[in-house]
Design a protein around this motif. Structure first.
Motif, PDB file in Angstrom:
ATOM      1  N   LEU A  21       0.840  -1.203   0.000  1.00 23.92           N
ATOM      2  CA  LEU A  21       0.000   0.000   0.000  1.00 23.92           C
ATOM      3  C   LEU A  21       0.875   1.253   0.000  1.00 23.92           C
ATOM      4  CD1 LEU A  21      -2.733   1.390   0.114  1.00 23.92           C
ATOM      5  CD2 LEU A  21      -2.783   0.953   2.590  1.00 23.92           C
ATOM      6  N   ALA A  22       1.933   1.256   0.806  1.00 24.64           N
ATOM      7  CA  ALA A  22       2.850   2.402   0.843  1.00 24.64           C
ATOM      8  C   ALA A  22       3.515   2.620  -0.517  1.00 24.64           C
ATOM      9  CB  ALA A  22       3.906   2.198   1.925  1.00 24.64           C
ATOM     10  N   GLU A  23       3.848   1.529  -1.186  1.00 23.36           N
ATOM     11  CA  GLU A  23       4.464   1.631  -2.515  1.00 23.36           C
ATOM     12  C   GLU A  23       3.525   2.351  -3.482  1.00 23.36           C
ATOM     13  OE1 GLU A  23       6.397  -1.390  -5.794  1.00 23.36           O
ATOM     14  OE2 GLU A  23       4.542  -1.978  -4.783  1.00 23.36           O
ATOM     15  N   GLN A  24       2.263   2.002  -3.471  1.00 23.39           N
ATOM     16  CA  GLN A  24       1.301   2.630  -4.381  1.00 23.39           C
ATOM     17  C   GLN A  24       1.029   4.073  -3.992  1.00 23.39           C
ATOM     18  OE1 GLN A  24       0.554   1.258  -7.250  1.00 23.39           O
ATOM     19  NE2 GLN A  24       1.870  -0.405  -6.551  1.00 23.39           N
ATOM     20  N   ARG A  25       0.981   4.356  -2.694  1.00 26.63           N
ATOM     21  CA  ARG A  25       0.837   5.753  -2.257  1.00 26.63           C
ATOM     22  C   ARG A  25       2.003   6.580  -2.793  1.00 26.63           C
ATOM     23  NH1 ARG A  25       0.489   3.892   3.344  1.00 26.63           N
ATOM     24  NH2 ARG A  25      -1.678   3.539   3.911  1.00 26.63           N
ATOM     25  N   GLY A  26       3.199   5.998  -2.746  1.00 28.44           N
ATOM     26  CA  GLY A  26       4.388   6.704  -3.228  1.00 28.44           C
ATOM     27  C   GLY A  26       4.268   7.100  -4.682  1.00 28.44           C
ATOM     28  N   GLY A  27       3.671   6.247  -5.499  1.00 26.82           N
ATOM     29  CA  GLY A  27       3.490   6.582  -6.909  1.00 26.82           C
ATOM     30  C   GLY A  27       2.629   7.817  -7.093  1.00 26.82           C
ATOM     31  N   ILE A  28       1.565   7.918  -6.325  1.00 23.63           N
ATOM     32  CA  ILE A  28       0.697   9.100  -6.435  1.00 23.63           C
ATOM     33  C   ILE A  28       1.401  10.316  -5.857  1.00 23.63           C
ATOM     34  CG2 ILE A  28      -1.493  10.143  -5.733  1.00 23.63           C
ATOM     35  CD1 ILE A  28      -2.733   7.334  -5.858  1.00 23.63           C
ATOM     36  N   ARG A  29       2.064  10.168  -4.717  1.00 27.15           N
ATOM     37  CA  ARG A  29       2.775  11.300  -4.114  1.00 27.15           C
ATOM     38  C   ARG A  29       3.853  11.840  -5.072  1.00 27.15           C
ATOM     39  NH1 ARG A  29       2.568  13.003   0.561  1.00 27.15           N
ATOM     40  NH2 ARG A  29       1.520  12.199   2.355  1.00 27.15           N
ATOM     41  N   GLU A  48     -12.149  14.091 -16.269  1.00 27.89           N
ATOM     42  CA  GLU A  48     -12.362  15.100 -15.230  1.00 27.89           C
ATOM     43  C   GLU A  48     -11.308  14.988 -14.126  1.00 27.89           C
ATOM     44  OE1 GLU A  48     -14.779  17.627 -14.905  1.00 27.89           O
ATOM     45  OE2 GLU A  48     -15.119  17.177 -17.017  1.00 27.89           O
ATOM     46  N   LEU A  49     -10.423  13.987 -14.212  1.00 28.20           N
ATOM     47  CA  LEU A  49      -9.452  13.752 -13.144  1.00 28.20           C
ATOM     48  C   LEU A  49      -8.304  14.751 -13.172  1.00 28.20           C
ATOM     49  CD1 LEU A  49      -9.134   9.852 -13.273  1.00 28.20           C
ATOM     50  CD2 LEU A  49     -10.478  11.237 -11.680  1.00 28.20           C
ATOM     51  N   SER A  50      -7.884  15.140 -11.960  1.00 23.79           N
ATOM     52  CA  SER A  50      -6.686  15.948 -11.772  1.00 23.79           C
ATOM     53  C   SER A  50      -5.827  15.253 -10.721  1.00 23.79           C
ATOM     54  CB  SER A  50      -7.039  17.361 -11.291  1.00 23.79           C
ATOM     55  OG  SER A  50      -7.514  17.318  -9.950  1.00 23.79           O
ATOM     56  N   LEU A  51      -4.561  15.618 -10.660  1.00 22.60           N
ATOM     57  CA  LEU A  51      -3.684  15.002  -9.666  1.00 22.60           C
ATOM     58  C   LEU A  51      -4.106  15.376  -8.247  1.00 22.60           C
ATOM     59  CD1 LEU A  51      -0.279  15.442 -11.494  1.00 22.60           C
ATOM     60  CD2 LEU A  51      -1.552  13.313 -11.125  1.00 22.60           C
ATOM     61  N   ALA A  52      -4.447  16.639  -8.030  1.00 25.80           N
ATOM     62  CA  ALA A  52      -4.894  17.055  -6.692  1.00 25.80           C
ATOM     63  C   ALA A  52      -6.166  16.313  -6.310  1.00 25.80           C
ATOM     64  CB  ALA A  52      -5.117  18.565  -6.662  1.00 25.80           C
ATOM     65  N   GLY A  53      -7.059  16.157  -7.259  1.00 26.12           N
ATOM     66  CA  GLY A  53      -8.289  15.427  -7.007  1.00 26.12           C
ATOM     67  C   GLY A  53      -8.039  13.970  -6.670  1.00 26.12           C
ATOM     68  N   LEU A  54      -7.067  13.356  -7.331  1.00 18.18           N
ATOM     69  CA  LEU A  54      -6.735  11.964  -7.022  1.00 18.18           C
ATOM     70  C   LEU A  54      -6.164  11.832  -5.616  1.00 18.18           C
ATOM     71  CD1 LEU A  54      -5.209  10.688 -10.389  1.00 18.18           C
ATOM     72  CD2 LEU A  54      -7.410  10.063  -9.372  1.00 18.18           C
ATOM     73  N   VAL A  55      -5.294  12.764  -5.237  1.00 20.18           N
ATOM     74  CA  VAL A  55      -4.735  12.743  -3.880  1.00 20.18           C
ATOM     75  C   VAL A  55      -5.869  12.826  -2.861  1.00 20.18           C
ATOM     76  CG1 VAL A  55      -3.363  14.060  -2.213  1.00 20.18           C
ATOM     77  CG2 VAL A  55      -2.464  13.648  -4.514  1.00 20.18           C
ATOM     78  N   LYS A  56      -6.761  13.777  -3.064  1.00 23.27           N
ATOM     79  CA  LYS A  56      -7.883  13.953  -2.139  1.00 23.27           C
ATOM     80  C   LYS A  56      -8.752  12.692  -2.096  1.00 23.27           C
ATOM     81  CE  LYS A  56     -11.901  16.905  -1.355  1.00 23.27           C
ATOM     82  NZ  LYS A  56     -12.588  18.131  -1.781  1.00 23.27           N
ATOM     83  N   HIS A  84     -18.667  14.456  -7.012  1.00 27.84           N
ATOM     84  CA  HIS A  84     -17.535  15.007  -7.758  1.00 27.84           C
ATOM     85  C   HIS A  84     -16.588  15.821  -6.876  1.00 27.84           C
ATOM     86  CE1 HIS A  84     -20.601  18.112  -7.723  1.00 27.84           C
ATOM     87  NE2 HIS A  84     -19.617  18.986  -7.829  1.00 27.84           N
ATOM     88  N   GLU A  85     -17.062  16.294  -5.708  1.00 25.21           N
ATOM     89  CA  GLU A  85     -16.210  17.077  -4.813  1.00 25.21           C
ATOM     90  C   GLU A  85     -15.068  16.258  -4.223  1.00 25.21           C
ATOM     91  OE1 GLU A  85     -18.572  19.044  -1.877  1.00 25.21           O
ATOM     92  OE2 GLU A  85     -19.418  20.445  -3.336  1.00 25.21           O
ATOM     93  N   CYS A  86     -15.181  14.931  -4.249  1.00 23.25           N
ATOM     94  CA  CYS A  86     -14.075  14.126  -3.721  1.00 23.25           C
ATOM     95  C   CYS A  86     -12.934  14.039  -4.736  1.00 23.25           C
ATOM     96  CB  CYS A  86     -14.542  12.743  -3.282  1.00 23.25           C
ATOM     97  SG  CYS A  86     -14.834  11.570  -4.591  1.00 23.25           S
ATOM     98  N   PHE A  87     -13.126  14.577  -5.917  1.00 24.55           N
ATOM     99  CA  PHE A  87     -12.087  14.562  -6.946  1.00 24.55           C
ATOM    100  C   PHE A  87     -11.579  15.957  -7.299  1.00 24.55           C
ATOM    101  CE2 PHE A  87     -13.917  10.367  -7.826  1.00 24.55           C
ATOM    102  CZ  PHE A  87     -12.767   9.618  -7.982  1.00 24.55           C
ATOM    103  N   ALA A  96      -1.066  20.724  -0.620  1.00 20.54           N
ATOM    104  CA  ALA A  96      -0.277  20.452   0.589  1.00 20.54           C
ATOM    105  C   ALA A  96      -1.174  19.969   1.732  1.00 20.54           C
ATOM    106  CB  ALA A  96       0.496  21.700   1.011  1.00 20.54           C
ATOM    107  N   SER A  97      -2.328  20.582   1.897  1.00 22.84           N
ATOM    108  CA  SER A  97      -3.216  20.160   2.990  1.00 22.84           C
ATOM    109  C   SER A  97      -3.740  18.747   2.757  1.00 22.84           C
ATOM    110  CB  SER A  97      -4.380  21.139   3.183  1.00 22.84           C
ATOM    111  OG  SER A  97      -5.315  21.071   2.118  1.00 22.84           O
ATOM    112  N   GLN A  98      -3.995  18.409   1.509  1.00 20.05           N
ATOM    113  CA  GLN A  98      -4.466  17.057   1.206  1.00 20.05           C
ATOM    114  C   GLN A  98      -3.357  16.025   1.403  1.00 20.05           C
ATOM    115  OE1 GLN A  98      -7.776  16.246   0.677  1.00 20.05           O
ATOM    116  NE2 GLN A  98      -7.857  18.370   1.367  1.00 20.05           N
ATOM    117  N   LEU A  99      -2.128  16.377   1.029  1.00 21.35           N
ATOM    118  CA  LEU A  99      -1.000  15.462   1.250  1.00 21.35           C
ATOM    119  C   LEU A  99      -0.770  15.253   2.752  1.00 21.35           C
ATOM    120  CD1 LEU A  99       1.413  16.735  -1.535  1.00 21.35           C
ATOM    121  CD2 LEU A  99       0.360  14.459  -1.423  1.00 21.35           C
TER     122      LEU A  99
END
Length: 178
Positions: A21-29, A48-56, A84-87, A96-99
């Motif tokens: 799980l940590a490995e996959q989180r690292g890919g998104i981070r 409709e996807l954005s990187l910030a939205g994926l992190v959130k 859609h607000e979760c993305f 930064a706050s989401q990370l």
């Protein structure tokens, strides 16, 4: 950030699941390294996807599954019309706050997974038209989170490459320099 799960780092089954799980989180981070909120919120494709939205999204999903496994309510409840607000970043949220939030969620996930007496401990799936009426184990939750995070890590690779041409391999090298 984990880029490869080493066999000796896994330890027992819990350690292995948490390491993957940590490995996959690292890919998104890594996909958001060096980006501004504006860049991370942009949608460079027909999606409709954005990187910030994926992190959130992955942070909220992880928190909600672990909360359910603990018998608690998820921190965020959305009406179907606001899914859609979760993305997307809203109401003053920043990348930064989401990370930071995701880092806290990850620590809670690890603490919970290490604290349960057995990975076979179970809880009922939430009532939803897409879930059968059954119970799932903590092991199932961890595997589900690995799958969910890995799926979105792939999306993140594509979005980042569309933004500035940086590939996952370049981002690993960039992360190692940081």
């Amino acid at each position: 950030m984990v880029t490869h799960v080493r066999a000796e780092a896994q330890g027992d089954e819990r350690g292995a699941l948490l390491s993957f799980l940590a490995e996959q989180r690292g890919g998104i981070r890594r996909s958001v390294l060096g980006l501004t909120d504006e860049q991370a919120s942009s949608r460079p494709s027909a999606s409709e996807l954005s990187l910030a939205g994926l992190v959130k999204h992955v942070a909220e999903v992880e928190q909600s599954w672990v909360a359910r496994a603990k018998g608690e309510e998820p921190a965020v409840h959305r009406e179907a019309s606001n899914w859609h607000e979760c993305f997307a970043l809203v109401d003053g949220e920043t990348l930064a706050s989401q990370l930071d939030y995701w880092e806290k969620v990850a620590a809670e996930t690890e603490a919970f997974a290490r604290s349960v007496p057995s990975l076979d401990d179970s809880f009922p799936l939430p009532k939803a038209p897409w879930f059968p009426e059954e119970s799932v184990s903590v092991r199932w939750v961890l595997l589900h989170l690995i799958r969910e995070t890995a799926r979105h890590a792939g999306h993140a690779d594509i979005i980042r490459e569309a933004l500035d041409g940086k590939t996952a391999f370049e981002l690993v090298a960039l992360a190692e320099k940081s």
